[in-house]
Write a protein that holds these residues in place. Structure first.
Motif, PDB file in Angstrom:
ATOM      1  N   LEU A 204      17.649  32.536 -23.155  1.00  0.00           N
ATOM      2  CA  LEU A 204      17.036  33.358 -22.277  1.00  0.00           C
ATOM      3  C   LEU A 204      16.271  32.606 -21.245  1.00  0.00           C
ATOM      4  O   LEU A 204      16.330  32.796 -19.977  1.00  0.00           O
ATOM      5  CB  LEU A 204      15.770  34.210 -22.991  1.00  0.00           C
ATOM      6  CG  LEU A 204      16.338  35.020 -23.978  1.00  0.00           C
ATOM      7  CD1 LEU A 204      14.990  36.004 -24.565  1.00  0.00           C
ATOM      8  CD2 LEU A 204      17.132  36.259 -23.392  1.00  0.00           C
ATOM      9  N   ALA A 205      15.816  31.419 -21.803  1.00  0.00           N
ATOM     10  CA  ALA A 205      15.170  30.475 -20.703  1.00  0.00           C
ATOM     11  C   ALA A 205      15.024  28.928 -21.168  1.00  0.00           C
ATOM     12  O   ALA A 205      15.049  28.795 -22.514  1.00  0.00           O
ATOM     13  CB  ALA A 205      13.793  31.024 -20.281  1.00  0.00           C
ATOM     14  N   LEU A 206      15.177  28.030 -20.339  1.00  0.00           N
ATOM     15  CA  LEU A 206      14.870  26.534 -20.795  1.00  0.00           C
ATOM     16  C   LEU A 206      13.818  25.804 -20.231  1.00  0.00           C
ATOM     17  O   LEU A 206      13.413  26.189 -19.208  1.00  0.00           O
ATOM     18  CB  LEU A 206      16.346  25.917 -20.444  1.00  0.00           C
ATOM     19  CG  LEU A 206      17.635  26.489 -21.237  1.00  0.00           C
ATOM     20  CD1 LEU A 206      18.881  25.999 -20.080  1.00  0.00           C
ATOM     21  CD2 LEU A 206      17.755  25.850 -22.609  1.00  0.00           C
ATOM     22  N   ARG A 207      13.354  24.935 -21.087  1.00  0.00           N
ATOM     23  CA  ARG A 207      12.294  23.941 -20.463  1.00  0.00           C
ATOM     24  C   ARG A 207      12.298  22.830 -21.131  1.00  0.00           C
ATOM     25  O   ARG A 207      13.062  22.200 -22.375  1.00  0.00           O
ATOM     26  CB  ARG A 207      10.752  24.336 -20.629  1.00  0.00           C
ATOM     27  CG  ARG A 207      10.494  24.648 -22.305  1.00  0.00           C
ATOM     28  CD  ARG A 207       9.110  25.155 -22.577  1.00  0.00           C
ATOM     29  NE  ARG A 207       8.692  25.247 -23.808  1.00  0.00           N
ATOM     30  CZ  ARG A 207       8.102  24.441 -24.691  1.00  0.00           C
ATOM     31  NH1 ARG A 207       7.735  23.201 -24.009  1.00  0.00           N
ATOM     32  NH2 ARG A 207       7.980  24.382 -26.072  1.00  0.00           N
ATOM     33  N   ASP A 208      11.866  21.575 -20.461  1.00  0.00           N
ATOM     34  CA  ASP A 208      11.915  20.143 -20.845  1.00  0.00           C
ATOM     35  C   ASP A 208      10.507  20.027 -21.590  1.00  0.00           C
ATOM     36  O   ASP A 208       9.462  20.069 -20.687  1.00  0.00           O
ATOM     37  CB  ASP A 208      12.321  19.315 -19.792  1.00  0.00           C
ATOM     38  CG  ASP A 208      12.232  17.836 -20.242  1.00  0.00           C
ATOM     39  OD1 ASP A 208      11.606  17.578 -21.204  1.00  0.00           O
ATOM     40  OD2 ASP A 208      12.668  16.819 -19.301  1.00  0.00           O
ATOM     41  N   PRO A 209      10.367  19.745 -22.711  1.00  0.00           N
ATOM     42  CA  PRO A 209       9.022  19.802 -23.442  1.00  0.00           C
ATOM     43  C   PRO A 209       7.998  18.847 -22.969  1.00  0.00           C
ATOM     44  O   PRO A 209       6.878  19.191 -22.778  1.00  0.00           O
ATOM     45  CB  PRO A 209       9.121  19.862 -24.895  1.00  0.00           C
ATOM     46  CG  PRO A 209      10.576  19.321 -24.978  1.00  0.00           C
ATOM     47  CD  PRO A 209      11.470  19.352 -23.642  1.00  0.00           C
ATOM     48  N   ASP A 210       8.626  17.415 -22.613  1.00  0.00           N
ATOM     49  CA  ASP A 210       7.680  16.633 -22.015  1.00  0.00           C
ATOM     50  C   ASP A 210       8.109  15.897 -20.870  1.00  0.00           C
ATOM     51  O   ASP A 210       7.461  14.944 -20.138  1.00  0.00           O
ATOM     52  CB  ASP A 210       7.544  15.679 -22.927  1.00  0.00           C
ATOM     53  CG  ASP A 210       8.804  14.785 -23.520  1.00  0.00           C
ATOM     54  OD1 ASP A 210      10.026  15.103 -22.790  1.00  0.00           O
ATOM     55  OD2 ASP A 210       8.697  14.032 -24.278  1.00  0.00           O
ATOM     56  N   GLU A 211       8.984  16.583 -19.879  1.00  0.00           N
ATOM     57  CA  GLU A 211       9.428  16.269 -18.461  1.00  0.00           C
ATOM     58  C   GLU A 211       9.975  14.737 -18.574  1.00  0.00           C
ATOM     59  O   GLU A 211      10.077  13.921 -17.687  1.00  0.00           O
ATOM     60  CB  GLU A 211       8.213  16.147 -17.731  1.00  0.00           C
ATOM     61  CG  GLU A 211       7.657  17.661 -17.643  1.00  0.00           C
ATOM     62  CD  GLU A 211       8.569  18.747 -17.004  1.00  0.00           C
ATOM     63  OE1 GLU A 211       9.312  18.467 -16.182  1.00  0.00           O
ATOM     64  OE2 GLU A 211       8.631  19.882 -17.244  1.00  0.00           O
ATOM     65  N   THR A 212      10.765  14.472 -19.809  1.00  0.00           N
ATOM     66  CA  THR A 212      11.372  12.971 -19.793  1.00  0.00           C
ATOM     67  C   THR A 212      12.742  13.264 -19.558  1.00  0.00           C
ATOM     68  O   THR A 212      13.563  12.192 -19.671  1.00  0.00           O
ATOM     69  CB  THR A 212      10.961  12.535 -20.995  1.00  0.00           C
ATOM     70  OG1 THR A 212      11.583  13.060 -22.036  1.00  0.00           O
ATOM     71  CG2 THR A 212       9.445  12.026 -21.069  1.00  0.00           C
ATOM     72  N   GLY A 213      13.375  14.410 -19.692  1.00  0.00           N
ATOM     73  CA  GLY A 213      14.872  14.712 -19.795  1.00  0.00           C
ATOM     74  C   GLY A 213      15.592  14.197 -21.126  1.00  0.00           C
ATOM     75  O   GLY A 213      16.752  14.213 -21.044  1.00  0.00           O
ATOM     76  N   ARG A 214      14.947  14.034 -22.220  1.00  0.00           N
ATOM     77  CA  ARG A 214      15.354  13.809 -23.522  1.00  0.00           C
ATOM     78  C   ARG A 214      15.847  14.755 -24.269  1.00  0.00           C
ATOM     79  O   ARG A 214      16.779  14.820 -24.766  1.00  0.00           O
ATOM     80  CB  ARG A 214      14.421  12.826 -24.359  1.00  0.00           C
ATOM     81  CG  ARG A 214      14.028  11.790 -23.528  1.00  0.00           C
ATOM     82  CD  ARG A 214      12.871  10.752 -24.548  1.00  0.00           C
ATOM     83  NE  ARG A 214      11.872  11.612 -24.892  1.00  0.00           N
ATOM     84  CZ  ARG A 214      11.049  11.720 -25.944  1.00  0.00           C
ATOM     85  NH1 ARG A 214      11.551  10.942 -27.107  1.00  0.00           N
ATOM     86  NH2 ARG A 214      10.060  12.667 -26.394  1.00  0.00           N
TER      87      ARG A 214
END
Length: 111
Positions: A90-100
């Motif tokens: 449904l949706a995606l997010r980067d949990p710590d904004e590092t792209g890992r």
């Protein structure tokens, strides 16, 4: 934003990442099928459960957070499959904004 300590060793579920693709039907039209993009290791965590009355009875909805290593082709509208279980993204997010890593909010398709 603080760097989250995500243990890659917890990614123990082997999932198939699939994308939707139009497939011709026998009537000259098209229907949506799914094509395998990749096999990924993931962490599946139940997130929520809800019931609502639809038609003649109750319909249950189960949502999960699915954590995977970041992938450029990962997008909402795709799905993960684990055997007979299917998880719509449904949706995606980067949990710590590092792209890992990426965390997908998924709805488990039942029935």
């Amino acid at each position: 934003m603080a760097l989250l300590d995500i243990d890659a060793g917890r990614l123990t579920a082997r999932l198939v990442l699939e994308r939707p693709e139009a497939v011709e039907d026998a009537q000259g039209g098209a229907e949506t099928g799914f094509v395998e993009l990749a096999r990924v290791w993931a962490l599946i965590e139940p997130f929520g459960f809800a019931e609502e009355e639809k038609g003649p009875g109750l319909v249950s909805t189960v949502t999960h957070h699915v954590t995977v290593r970041a992938r450029a082709e990962l997008a909402a509208g795709q799905r993960f499959r684990k055997g007979a279980r299917v998880f719509e993204i449904l949706a995606l997010r980067d949990p710590d904004e590092t792209g890992r890593f990426q965390v997908a909010l998924c709805h488990e398709v039942t029935g």
